[in-house]
Write an enzyme that holds these catalytic residues in place. Sequence first.
Site, PDB file in Angstrom:
ATOM      1  N   TYR A 110       1.025  -1.332  -0.047  1.00 11.47           N
ATOM      2  CA  TYR A 110      -0.110   0.119   0.082  1.00 11.47           C
ATOM      3  C   TYR A 110       0.872   1.244  -0.098  1.00 11.47           C
ATOM      4  O   TYR A 110       1.935   1.369   0.733  1.00 11.47           O
ATOM      5  CB  TYR A 110      -0.848   0.061   1.251  1.00 11.47           C
ATOM      6  N   ASP A 204       9.254   2.189   0.205  1.00 12.73           N
ATOM      7  CA  ASP A 204       8.347   2.937   1.084  1.00 12.73           C
ATOM      8  C   ASP A 204       8.454   2.615   2.479  1.00 12.73           C
ATOM      9  O   ASP A 204       8.001   1.359   2.981  1.00 12.73           O
ATOM     10  CB  ASP A 204       6.933   2.493   0.553  1.00 12.73           C
ATOM     11  N   LYS A 232       3.801   9.145   8.549  1.00  7.86           N
ATOM     12  CA  LYS A 232       3.262   9.232   9.808  1.00  7.86           C
ATOM     13  C   LYS A 232       3.687   9.323  11.132  1.00  7.86           C
ATOM     14  O   LYS A 232       3.651  10.089  11.885  1.00  7.86           O
ATOM     15  CB  LYS A 232       1.603   8.489   9.712  1.00  7.86           C
TER      16      LYS A 232
HETATM   17  N1  PMP Z   1       2.841   4.030   2.474  1.00  3.02           N
HETATM   18  C1  PMP Z   1       2.566   3.086   3.503  1.00  3.02           C
HETATM   19  C2  PMP Z   1       3.283   1.738   3.593  1.00  3.02           C
HETATM   20  C3  PMP Z   1       1.541   2.955   4.254  1.00  3.02           C
HETATM   21  O1  PMP Z   1       1.482   2.260   5.339  1.00  3.02           O
HETATM   22  C4  PMP Z   1       0.643   4.136   4.033  1.00  3.02           C
HETATM   23  C5  PMP Z   1      -0.572   4.354   5.194  1.00  3.02           C
HETATM   24  N2  PMP Z   1      -0.903   3.441   5.864  1.00  3.02           N
HETATM   25  C6  PMP Z   1       0.866   5.193   3.291  1.00  3.02           C
HETATM   26  C7  PMP Z   1       2.123   4.924   2.269  1.00  3.02           C
HETATM   27  C8  PMP Z   1       0.135   6.342   2.852  1.00  3.02           C
HETATM   28  O2  PMP Z   1       0.245   7.270   4.215  1.00  3.02           O
HETATM   29  P1  PMP Z   1      -0.996   8.293   4.290  1.00  3.02           P
HETATM   30  O3  PMP Z   1      -1.971   7.508   5.025  1.00  3.02           O
HETATM   31  O4  PMP Z   1      -0.287   9.239   5.287  1.00  3.02           O
HETATM   32  O5  PMP Z   1      -1.260   9.026   3.013  1.00  3.02           O
END
Ligand code: PMP
Length: 395
Positions: A110, A204, A232
């Site tokens: 994700y 990521d 986050k």
């Molecule tokens: N990349 C990863 C691996 C994530 O787990 C998430 C959100 N859980 C995101 C990107 C997206 O982050 P955001 O919800 O802050 O847009």
Amino acid sequence: MFVQAGARGAYAYDEDGREYVDYVMAYGPLLLGHTYPALTGNLDELAREGFVWGSTHPSEIRLAERIRSHLPSMERMRFVTTGTEAMMSAVRVARAYTGRSLILKFAGNYHGHSDFALLDAGASAHTGDARAGGIPDGVVADVAVCRYNDLASVDEVLRERGADLAAIAVEPIVGNMGYVAPLPGFLEGLRERTRRCGAVLIFDEVITWLRLGLGGAQVRLGVAPDLTTLGKIMGGGAPIAAFGGNAEVMSVLAPDGPAFTGGTHGGNPFCVGMAHRVLDVLERRPELYDGMRVLARRLADGLSRAFAAKGLSYAVVADESIVDFKFRPGAPARDYDEARSADRAAYAAYYHAMLAGGILLPPSQNEVMFLSAAHTGSDVDRTLEAVEDALAPHG
Ligand code: PMP
């Protein structure tokens, strides 16, 4: 539906004031728990000069240097607000740098909710039919989705479209199809292939950086990507994220280069201040990681015992403060096909039974349990008692 009315430490509260041991932890950012005093106290100190300036400031530069001291591959970086933006921006940089369009990603990873990211995404995304889901055909044409941990599926795409490959984007350790670790050689294989094709490797680390330690997955595993995204967890709950990496790749960004990224709130002094607070705690108190690791192990061992007592052969994994299992017998999942073969109805029943027992879990089996520095041994014991009751209908 669970409606949350409050939070403190390791606990969430509903509108009737009932307390739940919280393993959602806002889907990751709350490594130190809800309302950690060093983060939520004295906020007027951070707000005194306002929330957002729109100009680069010394504290932002210091934060970048601090991040680079832990993640040396991030030679240059920019701050944004969410992980979605960080990934969107990293992909733009990769496309601008290579002059190519194709992004290769993995099913069950994700990367936020931008168009490219939602193809066959994990977490709670529903992405079965791209067009019905509002994702344009043009975007679909420029994304290839491969199987995680399967270099042969990558090679198949590269044989036909390697010359058009801008980037491979990957969660180096996955937290969005449950917890899935890379098999030995998988990330190294992606590193080697992107080099060979002249493409960019994007890690990521929105979940893994700080959750797995100050070096994230890349330092632990010894594979350095060209670009990294962070999110986050770095703000301890305040919305701040970052993307960055190799200085030459990042040099395509405006004003020096042709690729633009923006964001009014990117690098705002309030959220940058929060990120410094998070790093202050984590750099000075490594014992917090030790405590969380021990607690996660205790929870995982208790879960394993509870399953064994019911004759259920579900593999439970613990990595630092992440604990995960699936309603699926056998070894831990290696890819999204295996992860999605888990019994959804059994998890739904378990989720509701646990909620009734005062334990808040993520509603999707694709998400993992997050512990925090606020969780205690007695929270784990309370959880394991609830597990006994929730599993009573089994076996
Ligand atoms: N990349 C990863 C691996 C994530 O787990 C998430 C959100 N859980 C995101 C990107 C997206 O982050 P955001 O919800 O802050 O847009």
